[in-house]
Design an enzyme around this catalytic site. Structure first.
Site, short mmCIF file in Angstrom:
data_model
loop_
_atom_site.label_atom_id
_atom_site.label_comp_id
_atom_site.label_asym_id
_atom_site.label_seq_id
_atom_site.Cartn_x
_atom_site.Cartn_y
_atom_site.Cartn_z
CG ASP A 50 -1.71 1.25 1.40
OD1 ASP A 50 -1.93 1.93 0.38
OD2 ASP A 50 -2.10 1.56 2.54
CG ASN A 52 -3.06 5.42 -1.07
OD1 ASN A 52 -3.05 4.28 -0.58
ND2 ASN A 52 -4.04 5.85 -1.83
CG ASP A 54 -6.00 3.11 0.38
OD1 ASP A 54 -5.04 2.31 0.49
OD2 ASP A 54 -6.65 3.25 -0.68
CG ASP A 58 -1.35 1.55 -3.75
OD1 ASP A 58 -0.15 1.44 -4.01
OD2 ASP A 58 -1.79 2.06 -2.68
CG ASP A 127 -6.26 -12.82 -13.39
OD1 ASP A 127 -7.02 -13.55 -14.03
OD2 ASP A 127 -5.75 -13.14 -12.30
CG ASP A 229 -10.87 -16.06 -13.43
OD1 ASP A 229 -10.13 -16.37 -12.48
OD2 ASP A 229 -12.11 -15.96 -13.33
CD GLU A 284 -8.72 -20.56 -12.23
OE1 GLU A 284 -8.68 -20.74 -11.01
OE2 GLU A 284 -9.54 -19.79 -12.78
CG HIS A 356 -5.66 -15.54 -6.19
ND1 HIS A 356 -5.13 -16.21 -7.28
CD2 HIS A 356 -6.96 -15.29 -6.51
CE1 HIS A 356 -6.06 -16.35 -8.20
NE2 HIS A 356 -7.18 -15.79 -7.76
CG ASP A 357 -8.30 -18.82 -6.28
OD1 ASP A 357 -8.76 -17.79 -5.75
OD2 ASP A 357 -8.30 -19.02 -7.52
C1 GLC Z 1 -10.82 -18.06 -10.45
C2 GLC Z 1 -10.05 -17.10 -9.60
C3 GLC Z 1 -10.78 -16.92 -8.32
C4 GLC Z 1 -12.14 -16.34 -8.63
C5 GLC Z 1 -12.90 -17.20 -9.63
C6 GLC Z 1 -14.04 -16.45 -10.22
O1 GLC Z 1 -10.87 -19.33 -9.89
O2 GLC Z 1 -8.74 -17.53 -9.43
O3 GLC Z 1 -10.09 -16.10 -7.41
O4 GLC Z 1 -12.89 -16.24 -7.45
O5 GLC Z 1 -12.08 -17.57 -10.71
O6 GLC Z 1 -13.59 -15.44 -11.06
CA CA Z 2 -3.52 2.12 -1.26
#
Ligand code: GLC
Ligand code: CA
Length: 581
Positions: A50, A52, A54, A58, A127, A229, A284, A356-357
């Site tokens: 981050d 700034n 908040d 970013d 993405d 995605d 994916e 991230h999942d």
């Molecule tokens: C993919 C992404 C996930 C998202 C899902 C719906 O699996 O990696 O984070 O929630 O698609 O877009």
């Molecule tokens: Ca920020």
């Protein structure tokens, strides 16, 4: 004489032409295969840095950390979505594909990031979320007004059953029905994810044109690729019967995953967009098999460069994905080795432990007890980075960041975990006591706590209040501490990456699994020309026996996480090393 001379000339000509063709093909291969040699680093922008105060990561924050990434040695940054979004699913619900999310900055910030990254020799992969949009996207706002207008057919609308109930029994990924009745239009729309993520109708040529235009627009800006995605879900069958019951709802996958036209649409995307630029693409594709992957990402199928498969992170139990069971090592090896074998020479693997999942790699596959955390994080890195494929590092993995110690359901931020807790626990299907260890082990929130930069307040991620709490272990586990310690997980990753640049056998070598039946050791060989690698990884928290194969005696140790690798025919807990012959 004359005939012989003519024959000789003709032959020389043929040979020359063949040679030209060969060189052309080789250079074509070289041009398009940089992504095989590359290492990708995934940034989850909201939690990275981050700038700034908040509390939300970013683009300027990312810019400020490019030197850190350069130091690690990675080549490509994949950013989770940074487009405008109401953030029902943290950016995976996009309301404008050509604008930057206000919380993340402006398009000028993006252009600056792209320039600064390129100056440093780093590529940026975006993405691409085009199975669905946000319900706040202009297309959907128009579409729900009625069948008549030009957006009427941009989404998947159906009438309800005679009794007014949903068109079929399908459940959505984030809980509840996959259909939502829209008062304005008087019909149901399909949403395989949250109800704020309506699925686009890819069978409509206008939708495909819009998507390809938008992709071309980003490519002309100079981005270096796309991570796509849930791209295997864009084509749905025409009839949509009830699915087999899975819990409360029916399973849509036979009708929506790897659907009838998915390859046709990806080939069209390749013709209209991808083939025109020098890009890296990764799809994916949950539920994909190796033979399907050879279609999505075959050497000559003209679709994508590679796909993410999920077999090795899929452990399904009584409560679906929510369980605390660890996959047996023999099974893990069988899966990863099968992917190595079946893609060899036909397609290209992507290699990852987490994203991230997923929960944190060291907590899931290694051991996050302070005694073993560093050792097992290095062991996992060795195991993954020495396989054939493009390795992906998820932010913080290079520090050995761990799962989060959740206190109660009120700690969840992720729509998936919140809904899952509702659906399984509050509804009374399973008790809190039983469900809690399951959901906390695999919750996506584990991966989304802020990046741990230093030991100052909020781990140096923000000067304000972070949107999600920092893992309390940041005082020990942080980038600043790692950079000061020559023995850190960070420098171990740095070394693995530099080895990749030096030894083509790591990128291209053939893979062979050894000791398939061992529940403790993951051992394999790689071979290219006269070079051979032996990769030895112990997944055990205790000492194990290991006899060095004879053909590696006297080899050079390229990297190891203990000072005396394989000493006395034994492996220490979580020991890992690589021998080059
Ligand atoms: C993919 C992404 C996930 C998202 C899902 C719906 O699996 O990696 O984070 O929630 O698609 O877009
Ligand atoms: Ca920020």
């Amino acid at each position: 004489m004359e005939i012989e001379r003519e024959l000789y000339q003709a032959l020389t000509e043929i040979l020359m032409r063949a040679k030209d063709k060969f060189i052309e093909r080789k250079s074509e291969e070289m041009k398009t295969s940089w992504w095989k040699e590359a290492v990708v680093y995934q940034i989850y922008p909201r939690s990275f840095m981050d700038s700034n105060g908040d509390g939300i990561g970013d683009l300027q924050g990312i810019i400020s950390r490019l030197d850190y990434l350069k130091k690690l040695g990675i080549d490509v940054i994949w950013m989770s979505p940074v487009y405008q979004s109401p953030n029902d699913d943290n950016g995976y619900d996009i309301s404008d594909y050509r604008a930057i999310m206000e919380e993340f900055g402006t398009m000028e910030d993006f252009d600056e990031l792209l320039d600064r990254a390129h100056e440093k020799g780093l590529k940026i992969v975006m993405d691409l979320v085009v199975n669905h949009t946000s319900d706040e996207h202009r297309w959907f706002v128009e579409s729900r007004k009625g069948k008549g207008n030009s957006y009427g057919d941009y989404y998947i609308w159906r009438d309800g059953k005679e009794d007014g109930s949903a068109p079929n029994n399908w459940g959505a990924c984030f809980g509840g029905s996959a259909w939502k009745f829209d008062e304005e239009r008087g019909q149901y729309y399909l949403h395989l994810f949250s109800e704020k993520q309506p699925d686009l109708n890819w069978d409509n040529p206008a939708v495909r044109r819009e998507v390809f235009d938008m992709m071309n627009w980003w490519c002309r800006k100079g981005i270096d690729g796309f991570r796509m995605d849930v791209i295997s879900m864009i084509s749905k069958t025409k009839d949509m019967p009830d699915g087999k019951l899975k819990g409360l709802y029916g399973d849509y996958s036979p009708y929506c995953v790897h659907g009838p036209k998915v390859h046709e649409y990806l080939q069209e995307m390749n013709r209209e967009v991808l083939s025109k630029y020098d890009l890296m693409t990764v799809g994916e594709t949950a539920g994909v098999t190796p033979s399907q992957a050879c279609l999505y990402a075959g050497n000559d199928t003209h679709e994508l460069n590679m796909v993410f498969q999920f077999e090795h992170v899929d452990v399904h139990g009584k409560y679906g994905k929510w369980n605390s069971v660890r996959m047996p090592l023999t099974k893990l090896k069988e899966i990863l080795s099968r992917w190595q074998r079946e893609l060899a020479g036909k397609a290209w693997n992507s290699l990852f432990w987490d994203n991230h999942d997923q929960p944190r790699a060291v907590s899931r596959f290694g051991n996050d007890d302070p005694k073993w955390r560093v050792l097992s994080a290095k062991m996992l890195a060795t195991c993954l980075h020495m396989m054939q494929g493009t390795p992906y590092i998820y932010q913080g993995e290079e520090l050995g960041m761990t799962n989060y110690p959740f206190h109660g359901p009120e700690d969840f931020h992720d729509i998936e975990s919140i809904h899952a807790y509702e659906e399984w626990c509050r509804s009374g299907i399973v008790s809190h006591e039983e469900f809690w260890p399951c959901i906390t082990k695999v919750s996506r929130d584990n991966a989304r706590t802020p990046m741990q930069w230093d030991d100052s307040e909020q781990a140096g991620f923000t000067k304000g209040t972070p949107w999600m709490p920092v893992n309390p272990n940041y005082r020990e586990i942080n980038a600043q501490a790692a950079l000061k310690d020559p023995d850190s997980v960070f420098y171990y990753y740095q070394k693995l990456i530099s080895l990749r640049k030096r030894y083509p056998v790591i990128v291209h070598g053939e893979y062979k699994l050894l000791l398939a039946d061992s529940e403790e050791l993951f051992v394999y060989e790689r071979a290219l020309g006269n070079k051979k690698l032996l990769v030895v990884c112990s997944f055990a928290d205790k000492e194990t026996r290991f006899e060095m194969p004879e053909d590696f005696a006297g080899g050079e140790c390229l990297i190891s996480n203990y000072p005396e690798p394989g000493k006395d025919g034994k492996l220490q807990p979580y020991e890992a090393f690589v021998i080059l012959m």
